[in-house]
Design a protein around this motif. Structure first.
Motif, PDB file in Angstrom:
ATOM      1  N   GLY A  18      -3.727  11.426   1.673  1.00 45.44           N
ATOM      2  CA  GLY A  18      -2.677  11.000   2.595  1.00 45.44           C
ATOM      3  C   GLY A  18      -2.211   9.579   2.324  1.00 45.44           C
ATOM      4  O   GLY A  18      -1.001   9.293   2.318  1.00 45.44           O
ATOM      5  N   LEU A  19      -3.147   8.679   2.099  1.00 41.91           N
ATOM      6  CA  LEU A  19      -2.795   7.292   1.799  1.00 41.91           C
ATOM      7  C   LEU A  19      -2.014   7.187   0.492  1.00 41.91           C
ATOM      8  O   LEU A  19      -1.031   6.442   0.396  1.00 41.91           O
ATOM      9  N   THR A  20      -2.453   7.947  -0.511  1.00 44.47           N
ATOM     10  CA  THR A  20      -1.782   7.924  -1.816  1.00 44.47           C
ATOM     11  C   THR A  20      -0.353   8.445  -1.685  1.00 44.47           C
ATOM     12  O   THR A  20       0.588   7.846  -2.227  1.00 44.47           O
ATOM     13  N   ARG A  21      -0.182   9.552  -0.981  1.00 43.44           N
ATOM     14  CA  ARG A  21       1.170  10.095  -0.759  1.00 43.44           C
ATOM     15  C   ARG A  21       2.060   9.061  -0.089  1.00 43.44           C
ATOM     16  O   ARG A  21       3.208   8.842  -0.497  1.00 43.44           O
ATOM     17  N   THR A  22       1.537   8.404   0.936  1.00 44.67           N
ATOM     18  CA  THR A  22       2.320   7.409   1.671  1.00 44.67           C
ATOM     19  C   THR A  22       2.733   6.259   0.772  1.00 44.67           C
ATOM     20  O   THR A  22       3.903   5.852   0.763  1.00 44.67           O
ATOM     21  N   LEU A  23       1.793   5.728   0.006  1.00 44.52           N
ATOM     22  CA  LEU A  23       2.102   4.609  -0.894  1.00 44.52           C
ATOM     23  C   LEU A  23       3.130   5.001  -1.950  1.00 44.52           C
ATOM     24  O   LEU A  23       4.065   4.247  -2.237  1.00 44.52           O
ATOM     25  N   LEU A  24       2.977   6.190  -2.532  1.00 44.53           N
ATOM     26  CA  LEU A  24       3.906   6.620  -3.576  1.00 44.53           C
ATOM     27  C   LEU A  24       5.295   6.920  -3.016  1.00 44.53           C
ATOM     28  O   LEU A  24       6.302   6.618  -3.664  1.00 44.53           O
ATOM     29  N   LEU A  25       5.371   7.516  -1.833  1.00 46.30           N
ATOM     30  CA  LEU A  25       6.676   7.760  -1.218  1.00 46.30           C
ATOM     31  C   LEU A  25       7.383   6.451  -0.891  1.00 46.30           C
ATOM     32  O   LEU A  25       8.587   6.300  -1.113  1.00 46.30           O
ATOM     33  N   ASP A  26       6.635   5.480  -0.368  1.00 43.48           N
ATOM     34  CA  ASP A  26       7.220   4.179  -0.042  1.00 43.48           C
ATOM     35  C   ASP A  26       7.685   3.458  -1.309  1.00 43.48           C
ATOM     36  O   ASP A  26       8.818   2.991  -1.387  1.00 43.48           O
ATOM     37  N   ALA A  27       6.804   3.382  -2.299  1.00 43.55           N
ATOM     38  CA  ALA A  27       7.168   2.694  -3.555  1.00 43.55           C
ATOM     39  C   ALA A  27       8.318   3.415  -4.252  1.00 43.55           C
ATOM     40  O   ALA A  27       9.240   2.771  -4.776  1.00 43.55           O
ATOM     41  N   GLY A  28       8.282   4.740  -4.237  1.00 42.11           N
ATOM     42  CA  GLY A  28       9.362   5.501  -4.853  1.00 42.11           C
ATOM     43  C   GLY A  28      10.685   5.279  -4.163  1.00 42.11           C
ATOM     44  O   GLY A  28      11.734   5.185  -4.813  1.00 42.11           O
ATOM     45  N   GLY A  29      10.653   5.180  -2.836  1.00 37.43           N
ATOM     46  CA  GLY A  29      11.880   4.887  -2.091  1.00 37.43           C
ATOM     47  C   GLY A  29      12.439   3.525  -2.437  1.00 37.43           C
ATOM     48  O   GLY A  29      13.657   3.358  -2.572  1.00 37.43           O
ATOM     49  N   ARG A  30      11.576   2.559  -2.600  1.00 37.41           N
ATOM     50  CA  ARG A  30      12.025   1.201  -2.953  1.00 37.41           C
ATOM     51  C   ARG A  30      12.574   1.144  -4.366  1.00 37.41           C
ATOM     52  O   ARG A  30      13.482   0.371  -4.651  1.00 37.41           O
ATOM     53  N   LEU A  31      11.989   1.960  -5.277  1.00 32.66           N
ATOM     54  CA  LEU A  31      12.418   1.966  -6.679  1.00 32.66           C
ATOM     55  C   LEU A  31      13.534   2.977  -6.945  1.00 32.66           C
ATOM     56  O   LEU A  31      14.112   2.983  -8.024  1.00 32.66           O
ATOM     57  N   GLY A  32      13.778   3.854  -5.976  1.00 37.75           N
ATOM     58  CA  GLY A  32      14.789   4.880  -6.165  1.00 37.75           C
ATOM     59  C   GLY A  32      14.353   5.975  -7.127  1.00 37.75           C
ATOM     60  O   GLY A  32      15.172   6.575  -7.807  1.00 37.75           O
ATOM     61  N   LYS A  33      13.034   6.220  -7.197  1.00 38.68           N
ATOM     62  CA  LYS A  33      12.493   7.243  -8.096  1.00 38.68           C
ATOM     63  C   LYS A  33      11.440   8.056  -7.364  1.00 38.68           C
ATOM     64  O   LYS A  33      10.827   7.578  -6.422  1.00 38.68           O
ATOM     65  N   LYS A  34      11.226   9.285  -7.830  1.00 37.65           N
ATOM     66  CA  LYS A  34      10.092  10.071  -7.342  1.00 37.65           C
ATOM     67  C   LYS A  34       8.881   9.697  -8.178  1.00 37.65           C
ATOM     68  O   LYS A  34       8.902   9.823  -9.398  1.00 37.65           O
ATOM     69  N   LEU A  35       7.841   9.206  -7.542  1.00 38.97           N
ATOM     70  CA  LEU A  35       6.616   8.835  -8.237  1.00 38.97           C
ATOM     71  C   LEU A  35       5.600   9.951  -8.079  1.00 38.97           C
ATOM     72  O   LEU A  35       5.270  10.334  -6.961  1.00 38.97           O
ATOM     73  N   MET A  36       5.122  10.458  -9.195  1.00 34.25           N
ATOM     74  CA  MET A  36       4.176  11.568  -9.183  1.00 34.25           C
ATOM     75  C   MET A  36       2.925  11.193  -9.965  1.00 34.25           C
ATOM     76  O   MET A  36       2.815  10.087 -10.481  1.00 34.25           O
ATOM     77  N   ALA A  37       1.994  12.126 -10.070  1.00 32.80           N
ATOM     78  CA  ALA A  37       0.709  11.857 -10.722  1.00 32.80           C
ATOM     79  C   ALA A  37       0.840  11.282 -12.134  1.00 32.80           C
ATOM     80  O   ALA A  37       0.054  10.412 -12.500  1.00 32.80           O
ATOM     81  N   PRO A  38       1.794  11.715 -12.967  1.00 33.42           N
ATOM     82  CA  PRO A  38       1.887  11.119 -14.306  1.00 33.42           C
ATOM     83  C   PRO A  38       2.390   9.677 -14.329  1.00 33.42           C
ATOM     84  O   PRO A  38       2.316   9.005 -15.346  1.00 33.42           O
ATOM     85  N   SER A  39       2.886   9.193 -13.203  1.00 33.54           N
ATOM     86  CA  SER A  39       3.422   7.832 -13.132  1.00 33.54           C
ATOM     87  C   SER A  39       2.342   6.786 -13.405  1.00 33.54           C
ATOM     88  O   SER A  39       1.183   6.956 -13.038  1.00 33.54           O
ATOM     89  N   ALA A  40       2.753   5.695 -14.006  1.00 35.82           N
ATOM     90  CA  ALA A  40       1.827   4.582 -14.261  1.00 35.82           C
ATOM     91  C   ALA A  40       1.344   3.951 -12.965  1.00 35.82           C
ATOM     92  O   ALA A  40       0.300   3.303 -12.923  1.00 35.82           O
ATOM     93  N   LEU A  41       2.088   4.123 -11.880  1.00 37.55           N
ATOM     94  CA  LEU A  41       1.695   3.561 -10.591  1.00 37.55           C
ATOM     95  C   LEU A  41       0.688   4.404  -9.843  1.00 37.55           C
ATOM     96  O   LEU A  41       0.087   3.949  -8.876  1.00 37.55           O
ATOM     97  N   PHE A  42       0.492   5.659 -10.264  1.00 35.14           N
ATOM     98  CA  PHE A  42      -0.408   6.558  -9.547  1.00 35.14           C
ATOM     99  C   PHE A  42      -1.825   5.989  -9.443  1.00 35.14           C
ATOM    100  O   PHE A  42      -2.395   5.959  -8.345  1.00 35.14           O
ATOM    101  N   PRO A  43      -2.453   5.523 -10.539  1.00 32.88           N
ATOM    102  CA  PRO A  43      -3.811   4.967 -10.408  1.00 32.88           C
ATOM    103  C   PRO A  43      -3.883   3.768  -9.454  1.00 32.88           C
ATOM    104  O   PRO A  43      -4.877   3.581  -8.764  1.00 32.88           O
ATOM    105  N   CYS A  44      -2.802   2.975  -9.382  1.00 33.50           N
ATOM    106  CA  CYS A  44      -2.791   1.847  -8.458  1.00 33.50           C
ATOM    107  C   CYS A  44      -2.758   2.318  -7.015  1.00 33.50           C
ATOM    108  O   CYS A  44      -3.377   1.715  -6.140  1.00 33.50           O
ATOM    109  N   ALA A  45      -2.034   3.404  -6.752  1.00 32.48           N
ATOM    110  CA  ALA A  45      -1.958   3.938  -5.393  1.00 32.48           C
ATOM    111  C   ALA A  45      -3.284   4.565  -4.966  1.00 32.48           C
ATOM    112  O   ALA A  45      -3.649   4.513  -3.802  1.00 32.48           O
ATOM    113  N   VAL A  46      -4.025   5.119  -5.931  1.00 35.38           N
ATOM    114  CA  VAL A  46      -5.309   5.745  -5.630  1.00 35.38           C
ATOM    115  C   VAL A  46      -6.366   4.689  -5.325  1.00 35.38           C
ATOM    116  O   VAL A  46      -7.186   4.857  -4.434  1.00 35.38           O
ATOM    117  N   GLY A  47      -6.388   3.636  -6.080  1.00 34.98           N
ATOM    118  CA  GLY A  47      -7.437   2.667  -5.821  1.00 34.98           C
ATOM    119  C   GLY A  47      -7.409   1.593  -6.800  1.00 34.98           C
ATOM    120  O   GLY A  47      -8.054   0.754  -7.096  1.00 34.98           O
TER     121      GLY A  47
END
Length: 144
Positions: free
Chosen positions: A115-144
């Motif tokens: 849930g936390l990871t989804r929230t962080l990725l949706l927020d960051a993706g909204g700010r960047l104007g992109k859909k951020l998914m598991a292959p994204s370089a930001l995914f490990p940062c959102a996880v921990g």
């Protein structure tokens, strides 16, 4: 302490899964999460991160018990941690097949982290104007 490998998927934006190594210190609920490149001992960085986390939460020395399910890859991680821990005894326990309550704390941590990871990725993706998914370089940062 409980350990599992858990596929982490964004439930709102279905894409390929990313495997996450999870651990929790049960008495206080202090959790660990690390995206792994390969399950088992194939990702030494994940094992080293787990060892650093053990020191961080005061379990670097002394006797600890690592409890995992019967999956071969997570047992390999637990055994690797036990072999590399030099300042204390590490007992590795494997829960019986079908005994989901034996790892309840780490299963709950998995749900919370997803849930936390989804929230962080949706927020960051909204700010960047992109859909951020598991292959994204930001995914490990959102996880921990």
């Amino acid at each position: 302490m409980q350990l599992i490998h858990q596929p982490c998927v964004q439930k709102l934006l279905i894409d390929r899964l990313a495997t996450v190594l999870l651990a929790i210190r049960k008495p206080c609920g202090y959790g660990f999460a690390c995206v792994v490149r390969q399950k088992g001992r194939g990702d030494p960085g994940a094992v080293n991160s787990l060892l650093r986390w053990l020191h961080e939460c005061g379990l670097g020395a002394g006797v600890i018990r690592l409890r995992s399910d019967s999956e071969v890859s997570i047992r390999a991680v637990a055994n690797a941690v036990a072999a590399l821990r030099t300042q204390g005894e590490t007992m590795v326990e494997v829960t019986p097949v079908g005994s989901s309550s034996s790892l309840g704390a780490v299963e709950r941590w998995s749900e919370t982290l997803a849930g936390l990871t989804r929230t962080l990725l949706l927020d960051a993706g909204g700010r960047l104007g992109k859909k951020l998914m598991a292959p994204s370089a930001l995914f490990p940062c959102a996880v921990g």
